[in-house]
Design an enzyme around this catalytic site. Structure first.
Site, short mmCIF file in Angstrom:
data_model
loop_
_atom_site.label_atom_id
_atom_site.label_comp_id
_atom_site.label_asym_id
_atom_site.label_seq_id
_atom_site.Cartn_x
_atom_site.Cartn_y
_atom_site.Cartn_z
N TYR A 161 46.68 53.58 72.87
CA TYR A 161 48.22 53.45 72.97
C TYR A 161 47.93 52.85 74.96
O TYR A 161 47.04 54.08 75.49
CB TYR A 161 48.67 53.82 72.70
CG TYR A 161 48.80 54.32 71.34
CD1 TYR A 161 47.93 54.91 70.40
CD2 TYR A 161 49.63 54.01 71.10
CE1 TYR A 161 48.04 55.25 69.59
CE2 TYR A 161 50.76 54.47 69.49
CZ TYR A 161 49.48 54.71 68.95
OH TYR A 161 50.08 55.05 67.41
N HIS A 187 40.28 58.11 61.08
CA HIS A 187 40.31 58.20 62.35
C HIS A 187 40.70 59.29 62.86
O HIS A 187 41.40 60.35 62.68
CB HIS A 187 41.11 57.29 62.88
CG HIS A 187 40.34 56.14 63.15
ND1 HIS A 187 41.88 55.15 63.64
CD2 HIS A 187 40.33 55.13 62.43
CE1 HIS A 187 41.01 53.95 63.75
NE2 HIS A 187 40.21 53.94 62.84
C1 PHB Z 1 49.65 49.28 63.27
O1 PHB Z 1 47.75 49.36 63.10
O2 PHB Z 1 50.32 48.56 63.28
C2 PHB Z 1 50.30 50.52 64.09
C3 PHB Z 1 49.55 51.62 64.34
C4 PHB Z 1 49.81 52.36 65.06
C5 PHB Z 1 51.45 52.54 65.84
C6 PHB Z 1 51.94 51.43 64.63
C7 PHB Z 1 51.35 50.38 64.20
O3 PHB Z 1 51.65 53.62 66.70
#
Ligand code: PHB
Ligand code: APR
Length: 391
Positions: free
Chosen positions: A201, A72
């Site tokens: 996010y 990514h």
């Molecule tokens: C996950 O894919 O479990 C994951 C990804 C990013 C994060 C936390 C967990 O910040």
């Protein structure tokens, strides 16, 4: 039994360390409370920084990671009905992260250990550490009614937050630094393509949400929940409704609402102990520090601790100069604190706190708007998210 380094705990920290020591010709034995299936089956995060990918490559364990890992180059932030992308690669001179679940990392570490004859004792009950302040410490445990003793020159405490290693250090010999957050994360896995090619996010008035993935056909989603929440309160329909609202109409509209599995709730915590050395015991990974998962740093810190600790153990046991272990503590903590800061900051930016007054909320909105419009601010996020270099 005798070995040079007894490693307590076969999570990422313990297994990375075992492979690194093995490569340096340092004999070690890993002592783990659970069985392999249990350790490998634990669903945790899955975003690997370059340091961790490079470590897997260095250890000759990256074949599957190269084939199946998803590279990514960007990450998305959603807020106030909009969404924007931070181009990590462009802002950091080409750095990226690789999405590859911790379960896959563990499988590769255990398969590699088996192939290389690295000894891992599973199912060790009542593990106890002894004579840590002497040059001849030892570890004892019970298994199938028999008592075992492992003599060694040093003990690596890699047994996670609830392990026995940190608890074996006298209270007055370590300092604890802690922050608990007034919420948890409810996470699910589902056998469906992710709603977005890259992670999202989201800061929404109903709380934080995260869209992540494990593969092109398996999605991982989280929502912020109350500290008392139980998975029973969250049947799939309720989870999907809430997730889609929080992700916003665009990404939420693409969520494939198939049945979920591995629904679980985790509390959020920041925690560090100092120093990481007590006599011949050294701590690494979650035994020494916890980050809230928002920055996806937990697994990566376990990897970087293991690298630094393997170098320090080689020096200390090779030359007899134990101050190498103190230098490990200082060096690892310097990196840990930077990851703690980023994880705390990113959590504060993206979550809704129950006591958040108008002022704090306006600060969040202003900071997100600033990041959206500023290349400098985005660079700060990008360089922390892809992981700081090992110093
Ligand atoms: C996950 O894919 O479990 C994951 C990804 C990013 C994060 C936390 C967990 O910040
Ligand atoms: N004796 C032996 N083993 C133990 C004991 C004990 N008393 N207590 C715990 N363990 C084992 C656990 O069963 C686990 O397999 O120690 C291991 C610790 O592994 P993790 O908790 O995964 O910690 P760590 O290796 O430091 O990795 C940290 O992995 O689990 C994630 O969220 C975590 O991303 C972070 C990273």
């Amino acid at each position: 039994m005798r070995t040079r380094i007894a490693i307590v705990g076969a999570g990422p920290a313990g297994m990375f360390l075992a492979h690194l020591l093995h490569r340096q010709g340092l004999d070690c034995v890993v002592v783990e409370r659970k069985d392999r299936a249990h350790v490998e089956g634990r669903v945790r995060a899955g975003v690997l920084e370059r340091v961790t990918v490079d470590l897997m490559t260095h250890l000759g364990l990256a074949d599957r990671l190269r084939r199946e890992g998803l590279v990514h180059t960007g990450v998305n932030l959603a807020c106030d009905g909009g969404i924007f992308r931070i181009d990590m690669a462009e802002l950091t001179g080409g750095a990226s992260v690789t999405v590859y679940g911790q379960q896959e990392v563990m499988k590769d570490l255990f398969d590699g250990a088996e192939a290389r004859g690295i000894q891992v004792v599973f199912g060790a009950e009542d593990v106890a550490l002894h004579d840590l302040d002497t040059p001849a410490p030892f570890v004892t445990w019970r298994s199938q009614g028999l008592a075992f003793r492992l003599d060694c020159e040093a003990v690596a405490g890699c047994d996670g937050f609830h392990g026995v290693s940190r608890a074996s250090i006298p209270e007055d010999a370590i300092a604890r630094f802690e922050r608990a957050y007034p919420f948890g994360w409810l996470g699910v896995l589902t056998e469906a393509p992710p709603c977005s090619d890259e992670l999202i996010y989201a800061n929404h008035e109903r709380g934080f949400a995260l869209a992540s993935m494990r593969s092109p056909t398996r999605s991982r989603y989280y929502i912020q929940c109350g500290p008392e929440a139980r998975t029973d309160d969250w049947p799939d329909e309720r989870f999907w409704d809430e997730l889609c609202v929080r992700l916003g109409p665009e990404a939420g509209g693409r969520v494939d609402r198939r049945p979920t599995f591995e629904k679980s709730i985790a509390p959020l915590r920041s925690f560090v102990v100092e120093p990481l050395r007590h006599g011949r015991l050294v701590l690494a990974g979650d035994a020494a520090h916890i980050v809230p998962p928002t920055g996806a740093k937990g697994l990566n810190l376990a990897a970087s601790d293991a690298i630094m600790l393997s170098e320090a153990l080689a020096e200390a046991l090779g030359t007899g100069d134990e101050t190498a272990l103190d230098r490990y503590s200082r060096r690892a903590l310097a990196r840990v604190w930077k990851a703690e800061r980023f994880s705390w900051w990113f959590t504060t930016l993206t979550h809704r706190f129950p006591d958040m007054a108008g002022f704090e909320r306006r600060m969040q909105t202003a900071e997100l708007a600033y990041i959206r419009g500023s290349r400098a601010a985005q660079t700060v996020v990008a360089e922390n998210y892809v992981g700081l270099p090992l110093e």
